[in-house]
Design a protein around this motif. Structure first.
Motif, PDB file in Angstrom:
ATOM      1  N   TYR A 260      16.270   8.501 -57.955  1.00 47.37           N
ATOM      2  CA  TYR A 260      17.013   7.440 -57.287  1.00 47.37           C
ATOM      3  C   TYR A 260      17.821   6.636 -58.291  1.00 47.37           C
ATOM      4  O   TYR A 260      17.381   6.401 -59.421  1.00 47.37           O
ATOM      5  CB  TYR A 260      16.055   6.492 -56.545  1.00 47.37           C
ATOM      6  CG  TYR A 260      15.122   7.216 -55.599  1.00 47.37           C
ATOM      7  CD1 TYR A 260      15.582   7.698 -54.377  1.00 47.37           C
ATOM      8  CD2 TYR A 260      13.788   7.411 -55.939  1.00 47.37           C
ATOM      9  CE1 TYR A 260      14.730   8.372 -53.512  1.00 47.37           C
ATOM     10  CE2 TYR A 260      12.927   8.071 -55.082  1.00 47.37           C
ATOM     11  CZ  TYR A 260      13.399   8.551 -53.874  1.00 47.37           C
ATOM     12  OH  TYR A 260      12.555   9.213 -53.029  1.00 47.37           O
ATOM     13  N   SER A 261      18.986   6.182 -57.834  1.00 46.13           N
ATOM     14  CA  SER A 261      19.800   5.317 -58.689  1.00 46.13           C
ATOM     15  C   SER A 261      19.403   3.855 -58.566  1.00 46.13           C
ATOM     16  O   SER A 261      19.799   3.038 -59.404  1.00 46.13           O
ATOM     17  CB  SER A 261      21.288   5.477 -58.341  1.00 46.13           C
ATOM     18  OG  SER A 261      21.522   5.145 -56.977  1.00 46.13           O
ATOM     19  N   GLN A 262      18.645   3.517 -57.532  1.00 46.17           N
ATOM     20  CA  GLN A 262      18.138   2.156 -57.346  1.00 46.17           C
ATOM     21  C   GLN A 262      16.644   2.243 -57.031  1.00 46.17           C
ATOM     22  O   GLN A 262      16.256   2.851 -56.019  1.00 46.17           O
ATOM     23  CB  GLN A 262      18.863   1.444 -56.211  1.00 46.17           C
ATOM     24  CG  GLN A 262      20.322   1.146 -56.497  1.00 46.17           C
ATOM     25  CD  GLN A 262      20.482  -0.079 -57.385  1.00 46.17           C
ATOM     26  OE1 GLN A 262      20.330  -1.206 -56.953  1.00 46.17           O
ATOM     27  NE2 GLN A 262      20.795   0.167 -58.652  1.00 46.17           N
ATOM     28  N   VAL A 263      15.829   1.640 -57.903  1.00 48.10           N
ATOM     29  CA  VAL A 263      14.382   1.664 -57.709  1.00 48.10           C
ATOM     30  C   VAL A 263      13.882   0.237 -57.507  1.00 48.10           C
ATOM     31  O   VAL A 263      14.552  -0.740 -57.856  1.00 48.10           O
ATOM     32  CB  VAL A 263      13.657   2.321 -58.908  1.00 48.10           C
ATOM     33  CG1 VAL A 263      14.084   3.768 -59.049  1.00 48.10           C
ATOM     34  CG2 VAL A 263      13.923   1.541 -60.196  1.00 48.10           C
ATOM     35  N   ILE A 264      12.689   0.136 -56.959  1.00 45.86           N
ATOM     36  CA  ILE A 264      12.072  -1.171 -56.734  1.00 45.86           C
ATOM     37  C   ILE A 264      11.200  -1.547 -57.929  1.00 45.86           C
ATOM     38  O   ILE A 264      10.400  -0.732 -58.398  1.00 45.86           O
ATOM     39  CB  ILE A 264      11.213  -1.154 -55.448  1.00 45.86           C
ATOM     40  CG1 ILE A 264      12.113  -1.220 -54.217  1.00 45.86           C
ATOM     41  CG2 ILE A 264      10.226  -2.322 -55.419  1.00 45.86           C
ATOM     42  CD1 ILE A 264      12.742  -2.583 -53.967  1.00 45.86           C
ATOM     43  N   ILE A 265      11.395  -2.775 -58.406  1.00 45.16           N
ATOM     44  CA  ILE A 265      10.489  -3.326 -59.400  1.00 45.16           C
ATOM     45  C   ILE A 265       9.813  -4.557 -58.803  1.00 45.16           C
ATOM     46  O   ILE A 265      10.318  -5.157 -57.851  1.00 45.16           O
ATOM     47  CB  ILE A 265      11.201  -3.705 -60.712  1.00 45.16           C
ATOM     48  CG1 ILE A 265      12.270  -4.791 -60.453  1.00 45.16           C
ATOM     49  CG2 ILE A 265      11.799  -2.474 -61.364  1.00 45.16           C
ATOM     50  CD1 ILE A 265      12.870  -5.350 -61.737  1.00 45.16           C
ATOM     51  N   GLU A 266       8.663  -4.906 -59.343  1.00 46.35           N
ATOM     52  CA  GLU A 266       7.961  -6.114 -58.922  1.00 46.35           C
ATOM     53  C   GLU A 266       8.057  -7.172 -60.007  1.00 46.35           C
ATOM     54  O   GLU A 266       8.295  -6.876 -61.178  1.00 46.35           O
ATOM     55  CB  GLU A 266       6.496  -5.800 -58.609  1.00 46.35           C
ATOM     56  CG  GLU A 266       6.321  -4.894 -57.400  1.00 46.35           C
ATOM     57  CD  GLU A 266       4.861  -4.798 -56.963  1.00 46.35           C
ATOM     58  OE1 GLU A 266       4.035  -5.583 -57.478  1.00 46.35           O
ATOM     59  OE2 GLU A 266       4.555  -3.944 -56.111  1.00 46.35           O
ATOM     60  N   ASP A 267       7.876  -8.413 -59.591  1.00 45.74           N
ATOM     61  CA  ASP A 267       7.936  -9.559 -60.506  1.00 45.74           C
ATOM     62  C   ASP A 267       9.228  -9.520 -61.305  1.00 45.74           C
ATOM     63  O   ASP A 267       9.233  -9.568 -62.530  1.00 45.74           O
ATOM     64  CB  ASP A 267       6.713  -9.576 -61.427  1.00 45.74           C
ATOM     65  CG  ASP A 267       6.610 -10.877 -62.223  1.00 45.74           C
ATOM     66  OD1 ASP A 267       7.193 -11.894 -61.779  1.00 45.74           O
ATOM     67  OD2 ASP A 267       5.955 -10.881 -63.279  1.00 45.74           O
ATOM     68  N   ARG A 268      10.326  -9.433 -60.581  1.00 43.56           N
ATOM     69  CA  ARG A 268      11.631  -9.381 -61.237  1.00 43.56           C
ATOM     70  C   ARG A 268      11.854 -10.664 -62.057  1.00 43.56           C
ATOM     71  O   ARG A 268      11.717 -11.780 -61.564  1.00 43.56           O
ATOM     72  CB  ARG A 268      12.742  -9.230 -60.198  1.00 43.56           C
ATOM     73  CG  ARG A 268      14.140  -9.089 -60.808  1.00 43.56           C
ATOM     74  CD  ARG A 268      14.985 -10.316 -60.594  1.00 43.56           C
ATOM     75  NE  ARG A 268      16.341 -10.148 -61.100  1.00 43.56           N
ATOM     76  CZ  ARG A 268      17.436 -10.511 -60.451  1.00 43.56           C
ATOM     77  NH1 ARG A 268      17.332 -11.073 -59.261  1.00 43.56           N
ATOM     78  NH2 ARG A 268      18.620 -10.335 -60.986  1.00 43.56           N
TER      79      ARG A 268
END
Length: 997
Positions: A260-268
């Motif tokens: 994927y070109s856009q992934v989810i991160i946490e605690d940005r």
């Protein structure tokens, strides 16, 4: 309660005949309002027509919500009731999420079919209502004449009548998606007091309401007076209040191989920013620069172990934890700056609402009538992003660039001074400091809407040649003023305080909280309130909307046909609309005394904001015909009833010119149990004051730059996009700052705008079986084709028009200025008749009422359901590619709401299930664009019980989101705060009591 059940049973029985003729099923919102209006042979007027008749029929799909729904749910805002109807999309404005600050916070604008809140006409008691939308481009919603539903009391509500796509020939411009008619009580006897309070399972988000409703007749029954007052207060929350929003979920580019070109991160986190200060030896950001410079270089201040240092809350240097860095604006974890504490989740709103109606029969044929509305509604945005000083936004020494700090700064500790001095180039006695100034400006901003409206006139009837003719002459004046308030940083005083208040300092011409300079400590968070008082001022933008109109019409029958009288309506209307937005002294900026007409300079970090003033008027003539063709008593084989309907209105707009809006339709019942209805409507929307008169205003904007590596593989033709970007000298791995940080631009109004036009049609079937008394079902197909739509061709649209064009460079490329590094420096945008919208979908309404003596001697069950299937919802700007909203968040292909009530004596139990189907983050994105591209379907269950202690007192207990269902993951990343609001708020309890006298 026995009386109520029998009344409902009568309604259900009456509905059988009514719906068989009209195709208006009685409410999927657990209400029986339409049929309640037709007991016996009472003559009524339904929304979408001015011709009175004896049945509650409409020629377009209709949805009717009774006040009973609001009581059972404990809803304190009409917008919340409409949000349970699947056909209403993401609202144009609501109290959830980011707000307009001092330009409009906590307002509620509805959005029918997802065609834009400016394309839903909202009436109150069948009359236009003054808008509370600000004319500024910085307002809370798209430009238009939207009605803020915060300004209407729920206790005075009788019912809400909504018709799809219709209304334009009857009421004029703006009814492209449909018409919502909010009918307040005009005939009430007695006194009713209401108190209600609510609190979430987590002990926050409190909501309180107190209200009173009173009415009586006088003059021997010739007159009526009704009055209502309501006070409502909702407490607000930030993103920190909920686990999901506090998680800091964010879409960003991956740092390792990913499909994927856009992934989810946490605690940005934002590693390049800190509220306490990040020092560097040159004008840059600290840390390994990666794509922003040569990898491995770090111009930050380091400790002996090589850790990059930043200031902590107390002004001491401490190691920075960059977390897992995805770029200058996104890290997963670490101790960089988090936007969670700076994000508004729910705005606190406080409302004082009043309503009064009076009428009196002056003679047997003439009645005087008057309505009065008053509202004072204050909404507040609790937090938003502060003003920044960072290399990302400007060069050192610029207002938004890094601060230049001398080593001699008295607030610098000896230890920090020694550490920094040891790492500066020889002979350099200054260093650079990036800082998010959260201690000076919180972003808190409020706006207070004060509105009053009065309508009044005469109505009556007379007889001509044995025919009754009704007439009315009504005047309508409304005024809505929105006054904002926010604390804003004043740059000159900021510089004075940063320099230590040196002798001979000069204060800014704009007055701040204090004229006495107090030195500002940029290290940590150690400044007292006196520093903020000197550096900040209170800004007061003001928006004023005025509307006045006069309507005169006559209705009656022209002649008789075998099936009945041919009904008609003729009328004239004159309407004036005026808007005046004043940014106030701070936002207006400083005028050059040597060039009063030249460019202004800002007092703070905001670009100078222009006032917007303008007005227009319309002269409109309209007519309507209702032609009965077949009636039941004619005994025509295979035809139970048939009727044609037509209406037209010519609107002469002083700016947009003349346009004709019209509708033609009819309904046919082949059997008493089954019929069809259909119509075709040409509707218009007039340009709004903002769209017409906004001067060429400077803006800050972000955009998904097509040449950015994150988006270069998207678009209608990725190969073509990549070729155009390469031709402009941009590499395939280009990182565009405008994606994550604002760039400068402009937005211009256009007095040459024309009316929007839409061709719409509906066709539907109605089923009211005689073998199942109390049951009604209507299913309608709706098609809207909007052309010449007015849009602000924004930065996204301008960039796409340039780099997705089949020939390069196109004219759109002339609107974009890039610097030597390819970064967007300036982009010009404006309003044009340049878009088209299409909506196609199916909506269904079901109602069923039956007595259930087997469940209790006096018991009954009432069921209702409302459904929407979206087949098409798309937008095209110019000749560009289609943008698909069908299936996106807020516009799931399938949505429905089911209501069920069980009534037994004084006891009532109610349950509502609201189903939201699967949705996509972006229906136009390729399969490898987003990690978590879809949101699974979700259902929220709401319930209540009520008990009549006696005829005078009723107790209610209500629970929203009974099962504490969460919003689908990873919302709100990618959107969905409004759509899945129940999932963010969680289980919510309300208790209320009603007393009647």
């Amino acid at each position: 309660m026995k009386t109520n059940i029998m009344r409902t049973a009568l309604i259900g029985a009456t509905c059988l005949t009514t719906v068989a003729l009209s195709a208006t099923p009685v409410l999927a919102q657990d209400s029986t309002a339409p049929a309640a209006e037709i007991v016996g042979e009472e003559i009524i007027v339904m929304t979408g027509s001015r011709i009175a008749r004896t049945n509650a029929d409409t020629y377009e799909p209709s949805i009717i919500i009774d006040s009973e729904l609001l009581q059972k749910r404990g809803l304190t805002n009409i917008a919340d009731a409409l949000s349970t109807v699947p056909a209403f999309g993401t609202p144009g404005a609501s109290p959830t999420g980011g707000q307009g600050g001092s330009f409009g916070s906590g307002q509620s604008f509805i959005n029918f079919f997802g065609l834009g809140s400016q394309r839903t006409l909202t009436l109150v008691n069948s009359r236009r209502f003054v808008s509370s939308n600000t004319a500024s481009i910085f307002g809370p919603s798209a430009a238009g004449s939207q009605v803020d539903l915060n300004t209407l009391p729920t206790l005075a509500l009788d019912r809400i009548e909504t018709i799809a796509v219709g209304g334009a020939p009857i009421y004029g411009a703006d009814a492209i998606a449909g018409t919502v008619n909010i009918l307040l009580k005009q005939d009430y006897e007695g006194i009713e007091l209401n108190a209600q309070t609510g609190l979430s399972k987590r002990g926050d988000g409190a909501n309180h309401r107190l209200g009173a409703l009173a009415g009586t007749s006088f003059g021997g029954g010739r007159g009526h007076i009704v009055g209502a007052f309501e006070y409502n207060r909702t407490e607000g929350m930030t993103y920190e209040a909920r686990k999901r929003t506090a998680a800091g979920l964010f879409y960003t580019s991956p740092i390792e191989d990913s499909p994927y070109s856009q992934v989810i991160i946490e605690d940005r986190r934002i590693p390049a920013l800190s509220p306490y200060g990040l020092p560097t030896t040159i004008d840059i950001i600290p840390g390994d620069l990666g794509p922003l410079g040569a990898p491995g270089l770090n111009y930050g201040i380091l400790d002996a172990q090589g850790n990059t240092l930043g200031f902590d809350r107390n002004g001491n240097l401490a190691p920075i934890d960059f977390g897992t860095v995805h770029g200058a604006t996104a890290s997963a974890g670490g101790n960089g700056m988090s936007l969670v504490p700076l994000s508004n989740l729910l705005s606190p709103v406080e409302r004082y609402l009043g309503y009064a109606h009076a009428d009196y029969e002056l003679t047997d044929g003439i009645k005087a009538t008057v309505d009065f509305n008053y509202a004072r509604s204050k909404g507040t945005e609790l937090r938003t992003q502060p003003v920044y000083n960072t290399w990302l936004f400007g060069d050192a020494g610029d207002p938004d660039g890094n601060l230049i700090i001398p080593l001699s700064n008295p607030f610098l500790s000896d230890a920090a001074r020694q550490t920094i001095a040891a790492q500066l180039p020889e002979g350099q006695d200054v260093f650079y400091l990036g800082r998010a100034n959260t201690d000076l400006v919180s972003g808190r901003g409020s706006s207070t809407v004060e509105l009053y409206r009065i309508t009044g006139g005469l109505e009556g009837d007379f007889n001509v040649a044995g025919r009754d003719i009704s007439w009315e002459v009504i005047g309508n004046y409304g005024r809505s003023k929105t006054r904002g308030s926010s604390r804003e940083l004043v740059q000159q005083n900021f510089e004075n305080a940063l320099a230590g208040c040196q002798d001979g300092y000069t204060n800014s011409p704009i007055q701040t909280g204090s004229a006495t300079c107090v030195p500002f400590n940029p290290f940590g968070n150690q400044n007292g309130p006196e520093v903020g008082e000197y550096i900040t001022t209170t800004a007061h933008p003001t928006a004023l909307n005025e509307q006045w109109m006069v309507t005169a019409d006559i209705t009656g029958t022209l002649f008789d046909l075998p099936a009945g009288g041919v009904g008609f309506a003729l009328g004239y209307e004159h309407r004036n609309e005026k808007s005046d937005f004043d940014p106030g002294a701070f936002f207006y900026g400083a005028v050059d005394p040597n060039d009063p007409d030249g460019a202004r300079t800002q007092y703070g970090r905001s670009i100078p904001i222009d006032p917007v003033r303008g007005s227009y008027h319309t002269n409109e003539v309209f007519g309507e015909l209702q032609v009965p063709l077949i009636s039941p008593d004619m005994n025509v084989p295979f035809l139970y009833s048939a009727e044609l309907h037509g209406a037209g209105r010519y609107v002469d707009n002083s700016l947009a010119g003349g346009d004709l809006t019209w509708t033609a339709g009819g309904k046919v019942n082949f059997l008493k149990d089954f019929g069809i209805r259909g119509n075709f409507t040409r509707s218009i929307r007039a340009p709004a004051i903002t769209e017409l008169y906004n001067p060429t205003s400077q803006i800050f904007t972000t955009a998904d730059d097509p040449c950015d590596a994150r988006f270069i593989t998207a678009g209608p033709n990725p190969a073509n996009r990549a070729a155009n970007c390469a031709a402009d000298g941009l590499p395939a791995d280009f990182t565009s700052n405008i994606v994550d940080f604002t760039s400068r631009g402009s937005l211009s109004g256009n007095t040459s705008l024309e009316n929007e036009t839409a061709d719409s049609w509906t066709i539907g079937g109605i089923f009211t079986p005689t073998f199942l008394p109390g049951f009604s079902l209507a299913v309608d197909w709706v098609s809207v084709n909007l052309k010449n739509a007015i849009v602000s061709v924004d930065a996204d649209g301008t960039l796409e028009a340039c780099y997705d064009a089949t020939s390069f460079p196109s004219a759109a490329c002339d609107q974009i200025d890039r610097d030597a590094d390819g970064q967007v420096e300036f982009i010009r945008t404006g309003y044009l008749n340049a878009a088209s919208y299409k909506y196609k979908g199916l909506i269904g309404e079901l109602h069923y009422f039956t007595e259930t003596p087997f469940l209790g001697a006096n018991s009954a069950i009432q069921l209702g359901a409302s459904y929407q299937y979206i087949d098409t919802l798309e937008t095209r700007i110019g000749t560009g590619d289609l943008s698909t909203s069908r299936g996106s968040i807020g516009y799931s292909k399938h949505q429905f709401t089911v209501n069920a009530s069980y009534m037994n004596g004084p006891f009532t139990a109610y349950t509502q299930v609201q189903y939201i189907g699967k949705a996509e983050r972006d229906p136009d994105a390729s399969a490898n664009t987003y990690e978590y591209p879809t949101r699974p379907a979700v259902a929220f269950v709401n319930s209540s019980i009520s008990y009549d202690i006696n005829e005078d007192y009723t107790l209610r207990l209500m629970v929203d989101n009974v099962f504490d269902t969460n919003a689908p993951y990873p919302a709100p990343a990618g959107g969905g705060l409004d759509t899945y609001w129940s999932g963010f708020m969680g289980r919510y309890y309300k208790v209320g009591v009603t007393a009647r006298f």
